[in-house]
Design a protein around this motif. Structure first.
Motif, mmCIF file in Angstrom:
data_model
loop_
_atom_site.group_PDB
_atom_site.id
_atom_site.type_symbol
_atom_site.label_atom_id
_atom_site.label_comp_id
_atom_site.label_asym_id
_atom_site.label_seq_id
_atom_site.Cartn_x
_atom_site.Cartn_y
_atom_site.Cartn_z
ATOM 1 N N LYS A 99 4.847 -53.911 61.507
ATOM 2 C CA LYS A 99 5.398 -54.265 62.812
ATOM 3 C C LYS A 99 6.783 -53.637 62.928
ATOM 4 O O LYS A 99 7.528 -53.588 61.936
ATOM 5 N N PHE A 100 7.116 -53.160 64.127
ATOM 6 C CA PHE A 100 8.412 -52.527 64.388
ATOM 7 C C PHE A 100 8.666 -51.325 63.467
ATOM 8 O O PHE A 100 9.811 -50.947 63.220
ATOM 9 N N ASN A 147 9.401 -65.013 59.911
ATOM 10 C CA ASN A 147 10.172 -64.120 60.785
ATOM 11 C C ASN A 147 10.757 -62.924 60.033
ATOM 12 O O ASN A 147 11.840 -62.441 60.338
ATOM 13 N N GLU A 165 11.311 -59.873 62.371
ATOM 14 C CA GLU A 165 12.397 -60.078 63.327
ATOM 15 C C GLU A 165 13.763 -59.944 62.645
ATOM 16 O O GLU A 165 14.691 -59.342 63.213
ATOM 17 N N LYS A 168 14.274 -56.199 61.885
ATOM 18 C CA LYS A 168 14.612 -55.467 63.103
ATOM 19 C C LYS A 168 16.033 -55.779 63.556
ATOM 20 O O LYS A 168 16.754 -54.897 64.044
ATOM 21 N N GLY A 169 16.463 -57.017 63.378
ATOM 22 C CA GLY A 169 17.834 -57.362 63.711
ATOM 23 C C GLY A 169 18.835 -56.583 62.881
ATOM 24 O O GLY A 169 19.863 -56.117 63.398
#
Length: 327
Positions: free
Chosen positions: A4-5, A48, A51, A54-55
């Motif tokens: 993901k990402f 997470n 997430e 990605k942050g």
């Protein structure tokens, strides 16, 4: 594994199989250990991972101005690993020390009194470090495995934590962030899991540094041949191992027909520091400013020599040949 990402999440068993199958042109000499500090355990919710990764990437790109996330891998409290920056690119993690390095960020704040590392993450950190040492034929010592704390934040000079240093990877990271803590508490755990280096078919005849922004790897020594479809292109500044030379081409794999055009590389020499402390200067002589130091046993790649002095990599860093042992 899940993706993901642009990041891939895996457990340590999956990582160990994945890294064995991955082809990396860039020569690796060091594994860096860091903690993220922020995000800490408080922000980890168990599901997470992507997430949070990605942050960190967004912060590195938008705040720091980097081209990508700084680290190659992030470990998490549940023992999971996420990929980050391509292994064909140097990390953006320790000033002046990123060439030929792999960067591991361990999610958490491991300063004394902060996050208490989980058993799962502890196991993953030891195993990922051991696997990288095996995969890239690195000795288990404090030249190959390094902590961010040992380097001056401004100059990147190694001072083993005596001045202008972060606490990273944490004052409680495996018993502490000092060199002696690493030697006494971390390296023995890694050494137990480090496997003998597999026998390499073929002999390295030289090293070459990529001078193009991106250098295609082809299946024959011919510009019209197909690109190798199981590996990424080599990038600017990467030091390649050369096993064969033919008609202006270099074979960079010991076991496969993977070739690069020699005209897009520059020859480099491999050397090891023999002095306890070797001063680094801005030019080839003692009259030039001192900008750092290397320690005994560190491996260096030399791109230029002048007046018995050697320039390191693509940086304007020079050291005296009197304290180097050349291959």
């Amino acid at each position: 594994m899940t993706t993901k990402f642009g990041f891939t999440k895996m457990d340590i068993q999956e990582f160990e199989a994945w890294i064995d199958s991955l082809k990396v042109a860039r020569t690796v000499l060091t594994v860096q250990q860091h903690h993220t500090y922020s995000p800490s355990y408080q922000l980890f919710k168990g599901n997470n991972h992507f997430e949070l990764q990605k942050g960190m990437q967004d912060y590195h790109i938008n705040h720091n101005g980097w081209a990508a996330i700084g680290q190659h891998f992030t470990t998490f409290p549940d023992g999971a690993i996420l990929t980050g920056r391509s292994l064909e690119k140097s990390p953006a993690c320790i000033t002046g020390q990123n060439a030929n390095a792999i960067c591991i960020e361990n999610l958490g704040n491991f300063d004394t009194g902060k996050d208490s590392m989980t058993v799962e993450q502890r196991d993953t950190i030891v195993r990922i470090t051991a696997k990288l040492c095996t995969r890239f034929s690195l000795p288990v010592n404090t030249n190959s495995i390094v902590y961010h704390h040992w380097f001056d934040l401004t100059s990147g000079q190694r001072n083993n934590g005596t001045k202008n240093n972060k606490s990273c990877p944490g004052t409680a990271f495996f018993g502490g962030n000092k060199v002696s803590d690493c030697e006494n508490n971390f390296l023995p755990l890694v050494a137990v899991l480090t496997q003998p280096t597999p026998q390499i078919t073929g002999q390295i005849i030289k090293y070459a540094m990529v001078t193009a922004s991106s250098l295609n790897i082809r299946t024959r020594p011919d510009p019209s041949s197909a690109k190798a479809n199981d590996r990424a292109a080599a990038t600017l500044g990467a030091v390649l191992r050369v096993y064969e030379e033919k008609s202006g081409w270099y074979r960079i794999s010991a076991s496969q027909q993977h070739w690069v055009a020699a005209k897009f590389t520059a020859g480099v020499k491999h050397a090891t520091v023999t002095a306890n402390t070797l001063n680094v200067r801005t030019g080839p002589g003692t009259s030039f400013e001192k900008v750092g130091a290397y320690t005994k046993g560190q491996e260096l790649f030399i791109v230029e020599q002048k007046n018995k002095w050697s320039r390191i990599g693509m940086d304007n860093k020079w050291v005296s040949n009197d304290f180097l042992a050349f291959d």
